[in-house]
Design an enzyme around this catalytic site. Structure first.
Site, short mmCIF file in Angstrom:
data_model
loop_
_atom_site.label_atom_id
_atom_site.label_comp_id
_atom_site.label_asym_id
_atom_site.label_seq_id
_atom_site.Cartn_x
_atom_site.Cartn_y
_atom_site.Cartn_z
N CYS A 137 0.84 -1.20 0.00
CA CYS A 137 0.00 0.00 0.00
C CYS A 137 0.88 1.26 0.00
CB CYS A 137 -0.92 0.01 1.22
SG CYS A 137 -2.10 1.40 1.24
N ARG A 145 2.74 5.10 6.42
CA ARG A 145 3.18 4.39 7.63
C ARG A 145 3.68 2.99 7.33
NH1 ARG A 145 -2.55 4.79 10.31
NH2 ARG A 145 -2.97 4.14 8.16
N CYS A 187 -6.14 0.20 6.94
CA CYS A 187 -5.91 0.71 5.58
C CYS A 187 -7.06 1.64 5.19
CB CYS A 187 -5.81 -0.46 4.59
SG CYS A 187 -5.50 0.08 2.89
N ASP A 204 0.34 3.80 1.71
CA ASP A 204 0.25 4.41 3.04
C ASP A 204 1.64 4.78 3.58
OD1 ASP A 204 0.03 4.62 5.99
OD2 ASP A 204 -2.03 3.97 5.65
N HIS A 207 -2.34 -4.05 4.98
CA HIS A 207 -2.12 -3.62 6.37
C HIS A 207 -3.44 -3.28 7.03
CE1 HIS A 207 -2.66 0.83 5.82
NE2 HIS A 207 -2.48 0.47 4.57
CO CO Z 1 -3.50 1.19 2.95
#
Ligand code: CO
Length: 208
Positions: A41, A45, A100, A43, A97
């Site tokens: 992803c 993090r 998400c 993302d 994750h």
């Molecule tokens: Co995500």
């Protein structure tokens, strides 16, 4: 965050590598032969190399919103083609994750414009597994399970490709479904039986 700091940090990083091996970048420039294709992803993090503890050159990485492998996405399909056909990676990892945002958005009914067709792929995953998901009363648990099932279905999308089917026939390339738990930092192997999935889907998706 000051962008100048990034360049200062880069200088420090270059020096730290050269302190250990003065030919580090010279060797890095010779080429790559990663063993892993990592699809994760976007993302901020959920880093790729850092959470796996791997170095430059170890993993070929593709990231997008909610670690998707849509059948008609030219970017994901090109990455899979290059990694399997040219780099000849040994493992394909789809890593989702918990928490998400993309998966969360697909569980809600908001109109998100250009994101709609992208998130529709996750809604398709929900539809395929509707009975299992609707039976989970706790919303957070249902959300986490959709994250896992989305990883599973994106692994299936990898297996559907001709590039993967050829790579499996040639050298038994393995597909892995993982989830990164942001809350604990732990990486969880969903232990997807990809050979069973391959057999199951080849009835319909066999290419060759
Ligand atoms: Co995500």
């Amino acid at each position: 965050m000051k962008l100048q700091n990034i360049f200062d940090k880069n200088k420090e990083w270059v020096q730290s590598k050269l302190d250990i091996d003065e030919d580090y970048f010279k060797n890095l420039s010779k080429g790559q032969s990663p063993e892993i294709l990592y699809i994760g992803c976007s993302d901020s993090r959920v880093t790729a190399e850092e959470l796996m503890g791997v170095s430059p050159g170890d993993a070929f990485v593709h990231r997008n919103i909610a670690n998707m492998v849509p059948n008609t996405d030219l970017s994901a399909m090109s990455v899979i083609d290059y990694a399997l056909t040219h780099l000849k990676v040994k493992h394909v990892v789809v890593c989702g994750h918990y928490y998400c945002g993309g998966v969360k958005a697909a569980m809600q009914s908001a109109d998100l414009g250009i994101l709609n067709p992208w998130l529709r792929n996750i809604r398709d995953v929900y539809r395929i597994h509707r009975d299992e998901l609707n039976a989970i009363e706790n919303e957070d648990e249902r959300y986490n399970r959709l994250v896992e099932l989305n990883v599973q279905e994106q692994c299936v999308n990898v297996i559907k490709t001709s590039q993967y089917q050829k790579a499996f026939a040639d050298r038994q390339v393995v597909v892995h479904g993982w989830v990164f738990d942001i809350h604990s930092g732990k990486l969880i192997d969903l232990k997807i039986d990809f050979e069973d999935k391959l057999k199951d889907i080849q009835e319909i998706y066999r290419i060759s």
